[in-house]
Write a protein that holds these residues in place. Structure first.
Motif, PDB file in Angstrom:
ATOM      1  N   SER A 201      13.076  25.585  -7.898  1.00 18.21           N
ATOM      2  CA  SER A 201      13.118  24.272  -8.544  1.00 18.21           C
ATOM      3  C   SER A 201      13.985  24.313  -9.800  1.00 18.21           C
ATOM      4  N   PHE A 202      14.727  23.249 -10.000  1.00 21.01           N
ATOM      5  CA  PHE A 202      15.529  23.082 -11.215  1.00 21.01           C
ATOM      6  C   PHE A 202      14.660  23.211 -12.458  1.00 21.01           C
ATOM      7  N   TYR A 203      13.429  22.708 -12.354  1.00 16.02           N
ATOM      8  CA  TYR A 203      12.542  22.727 -13.515  1.00 16.02           C
ATOM      9  C   TYR A 203      11.915  24.110 -13.727  1.00 16.02           C
ATOM     10  N   SER A 204      11.818  24.915 -12.684  1.00 22.55           N
ATOM     11  CA  SER A 204      11.405  26.310 -12.858  1.00 22.55           C
ATOM     12  C   SER A 204      12.441  27.071 -13.680  1.00 22.55           C
ATOM     13  N   ILE A 205      13.700  26.778 -13.425  1.00 22.81           N
ATOM     14  CA  ILE A 205      14.780  27.425 -14.160  1.00 22.81           C
ATOM     15  C   ILE A 205      14.688  27.071 -15.646  1.00 22.81           C
TER      16      ILE A 205
ATOM     17  N   ASN B 109       0.848  -1.180   0.000  1.00 27.76           N
ATOM     18  CA  ASN B 109       0.000   0.000   0.000  1.00 27.76           C
ATOM     19  C   ASN B 109       0.891   1.240   0.000  1.00 27.76           C
ATOM     20  N   VAL B 110       0.796   2.018  -1.056  1.00 27.52           N
ATOM     21  CA  VAL B 110       1.631   3.209  -1.207  1.00 27.52           C
ATOM     22  C   VAL B 110       0.802   4.462  -0.935  1.00 27.52           C
ATOM     23  N   ILE B 111       1.367   5.363  -0.159  1.00 32.18           N
ATOM     24  CA  ILE B 111       0.852   6.720  -0.020  1.00 32.18           C
ATOM     25  C   ILE B 111       1.967   7.637  -0.492  1.00 32.18           C
ATOM     26  N   PHE B 112       1.638   8.596  -1.339  1.00 31.25           N
ATOM     27  CA  PHE B 112       2.701   9.466  -1.842  1.00 31.25           C
ATOM     28  C   PHE B 112       2.222  10.889  -1.988  1.00 31.25           C
ATOM     29  N   THR B 113       3.194  11.785  -2.084  1.00 30.19           N
ATOM     30  CA  THR B 113       2.943  13.174  -2.417  1.00 30.19           C
ATOM     31  C   THR B 113       3.929  13.590  -3.488  1.00 30.19           C
ATOM     32  N   ILE B 114       3.692  14.754  -4.082  1.00 21.75           N
ATOM     33  CA  ILE B 114       4.601  15.327  -5.074  1.00 21.75           C
ATOM     34  C   ILE B 114       4.915  16.755  -4.645  1.00 21.75           C
ATOM     35  N   CYS B 115       6.182  17.124  -4.666  1.00 21.67           N
ATOM     36  CA  CYS B 115       6.544  18.506  -4.372  1.00 21.67           C
ATOM     37  C   CYS B 115       7.942  18.798  -4.877  1.00 21.67           C
ATOM     38  N   SER B 116       8.281  20.075  -4.927  1.00 20.29           N
ATOM     39  CA  SER B 116       9.636  20.513  -5.199  1.00 20.29           C
ATOM     40  C   SER B 116      10.337  20.764  -3.863  1.00 20.29           C
ATOM     41  N   ASN B 117      11.621  21.077  -3.919  1.00 23.60           N
ATOM     42  CA  ASN B 117      12.386  21.234  -2.686  1.00 23.60           C
ATOM     43  C   ASN B 117      11.807  22.293  -1.751  1.00 23.60           C
ATOM     44  N   ASN B 118      11.192  23.332  -2.320  1.00 25.27           N
ATOM     45  CA  ASN B 118      10.686  24.420  -1.465  1.00 25.27           C
ATOM     46  C   ASN B 118       9.479  24.016  -0.632  1.00 25.27           C
ATOM     47  N   TYR B 119       8.889  22.839  -0.902  1.00 24.85           N
ATOM     48  CA  TYR B 119       7.728  22.370  -0.137  1.00 24.85           C
ATOM     49  C   TYR B 119       8.060  21.179   0.773  1.00 24.85           C
ATOM     50  N   LEU B 120       9.333  20.988   1.035  1.00 27.56           N
ATOM     51  CA  LEU B 120       9.705  19.809   1.824  1.00 27.56           C
ATOM     52  C   LEU B 120       9.310  19.907   3.294  1.00 27.56           C
ATOM     53  N   ALA B 121       9.119  21.103   3.810  1.00 26.25           N
ATOM     54  CA  ALA B 121       8.637  21.226   5.194  1.00 26.25           C
ATOM     55  C   ALA B 121       7.222  20.657   5.291  1.00 26.25           C
ATOM     56  N   GLN B 122       6.350  21.035   4.351  1.00 30.32           N
ATOM     57  CA  GLN B 122       4.986  20.507   4.332  1.00 30.32           C
ATOM     58  C   GLN B 122       4.998  18.991   4.135  1.00 30.32           C
ATOM     59  N   ALA B 123       5.819  18.527   3.193  1.00 29.88           N
ATOM     60  CA  ALA B 123       5.889  17.083   2.929  1.00 29.88           C
ATOM     61  C   ALA B 123       6.387  16.322   4.147  1.00 29.88           C
TER      62      ALA B 123
ATOM     63  N   ASP C 248      11.877  17.910  -8.806  1.00 31.29           N
ATOM     64  CA  ASP C 248      13.070  18.735  -8.646  1.00 31.29           C
ATOM     65  C   ASP C 248      14.258  17.789  -8.738  1.00 31.29           C
ATOM     66  N   ILE C 249      15.460  18.319  -8.562  1.00 31.25           N
ATOM     67  CA  ILE C 249      16.625  17.455  -8.408  1.00 31.25           C
ATOM     68  C   ILE C 249      17.137  17.596  -6.976  1.00 31.25           C
ATOM     69  N   LYS C 250      17.768  16.576  -6.475  1.00 32.88           N
ATOM     70  CA  LYS C 250      18.299  16.634  -5.118  1.00 32.88           C
ATOM     71  C   LYS C 250      19.424  17.661  -5.042  1.00 32.88           C
ATOM     72  N   ARG C 251      19.432  18.378  -3.925  1.00 34.92           N
ATOM     73  CA  ARG C 251      20.439  19.404  -3.703  1.00 34.92           C
ATOM     74  C   ARG C 251      21.374  18.966  -2.584  1.00 34.92           C
ATOM     75  N   SER C 252      22.657  19.252  -2.760  1.00 38.91           N
ATOM     76  CA  SER C 252      23.659  18.835  -1.769  1.00 38.91           C
ATOM     77  C   SER C 252      23.445  19.522  -0.427  1.00 38.91           C
TER      78      SER C 252
END
Length: 325
Positions: free
Chosen positions: A292-296, A2-16, A38-42
């Motif tokens: 987000s990388f994709y916003s750029i 059973n999978v539960i998932f969300t989708i977000c960019s890095n700027n929404y990781l607090a909510q996630a 997004d892409i993972k950021r170091s």
């Protein structure tokens, strides 16, 4: 599984992260995943989030092309059907539940899993009861423009009918997943108005405690009874959708929904205060500034289009410039 998932960019990781913690608290048998649009950021420690992190580029090979077409809001919603398809096909999930990152669970999803025993697709409408025509927001017409059902939630059980819906839905979000209500387009949400008509096995859930949100406060009052929240003293609060939440503002998102201010609704003040504290604790201030990388990619693509349009206009002006006599 059973999978539960969300989708977000890095700027929404607090909510996630808040969502992840609530899922792990109340739904321990489910596997929670953040699909990172997004892409993972170091600079980010992703192990701090109580979830598996899957980058969207790992499951959608055409993500760069999509990001040239769609802004970041459109992109996050566009890939939702693909993520569901991925969990069913590549991860062999039996059930998949999507929740927006700004949702928080207050108890187990017992009612939802019970409904999935008999139905393949579960939806929740924005509202269950009429709204007065009084010039306040939202009105009933709001949901004719933006969708009868709120796609901050959808639940599916693996079945032929669910697969049909996901394929149909994905085609529409990939081709026309724009934020353009005047043209009858609103990201992934508006097409699902047709779902109960086009597909079998669709259940529209009637439960006031599922997907309580700023847009349905006219019909729902929250009460604390023996340490548990109930809606209208009847329905257990399963999850609340903190849509358009402003950290530190202590107010509802009045630019979208002005029927009530937070001071008008002492019943929901405690959960808003608690959510604000969690947002601070989960490092909202740190995450919010990540672009987000994709916003750029999208912004660069739009600049190229604008530049090309200007060049064409300049050439046409020169070509058709009146000659002096």
């Amino acid at each position: 599984m059973n999978v539960i998932f969300t989708i977000c960019s890095n700027n929404y990781l607090a909510q996630a992260s808040i969502l992840a913690n609530s899922v792990c608290l109340f739904q321990q048998g489910a596997h929670f995943v953040v699909v990172l649009c997004d892409i993972k950021r170091s600079e980010i420690d992703y192990s701090d989030i109580n979830a598996e992190i899957v980058e969207i580029r790992a499951i959608e090979p055409h993500i760069n092309e999509l990001s040239e077409k769609y802004n970041i809001i459109e992109l996050n919603t566009c890939v939702k059907p693909r993520a569901i398809e991925y969990f069913f096909r590549e991860r062999s999930a039996d059930t998949v539940i999507y929740l927006d990152p700004d949702i928080k669970l207050f108890r187990p999803l017992t009612e939802i899993y019970a409904e999935l025993q008999n139905f393949s697709i579960l939806l929740t409408p924005h509202i269950y009861t009429p709204i007065p025509i009084d010039g306040k927001k939202p009105g009933e017409n709001t949901f004719l423009n933006y969708g009868i059902y709120n796609l901050g939630f959808i639940a599916l059980r693996k079945s032929d009918e669910a697969s049909k819906l996901v394929r149909w839905w994905k085609y529409r979000t990939y081709e026309a997943g724009f934020f353009d209500p005047a043209e009858g387009l609103f990201v992934d949400q508006l097409p699902l108005n047709h779902a109960p008509i086009f597909f079998d096995g669709v259940k529209v859930i009637y439960h006031m405690g599922i997907n309580m949100a700023p847009w349905n406060l006219h019909e729902r009052i929250l009460t604390l009874i023996n340490g548990q929240y109930y809606v209208n003293e009847k329905y257990p609060l399963v999850f609340y959708h903190f849509s358009s939440f402003f950290v530190g503002k202590s107010e509802l998102p009045l630019h979208h929904y002005d029927r009530y201010t937070l001071s008008d609704r002492p019943d929901i003040q405690p959960i808003y205060q608690a959510y604000n504290e969690e947002m601070v604790m989960r490092k909202h201030l740190f995450y919010q500034d990540f672009e987000s990388f994709y916003s750029i990619i999208y912004n660069r693509s739009q600049k190229k289009k604008d530049s090309k349009a200007k060049r064409i206009k300049h050439k046409l002006n020169r070509l058709f410039r009146p000659t002096s006599r």
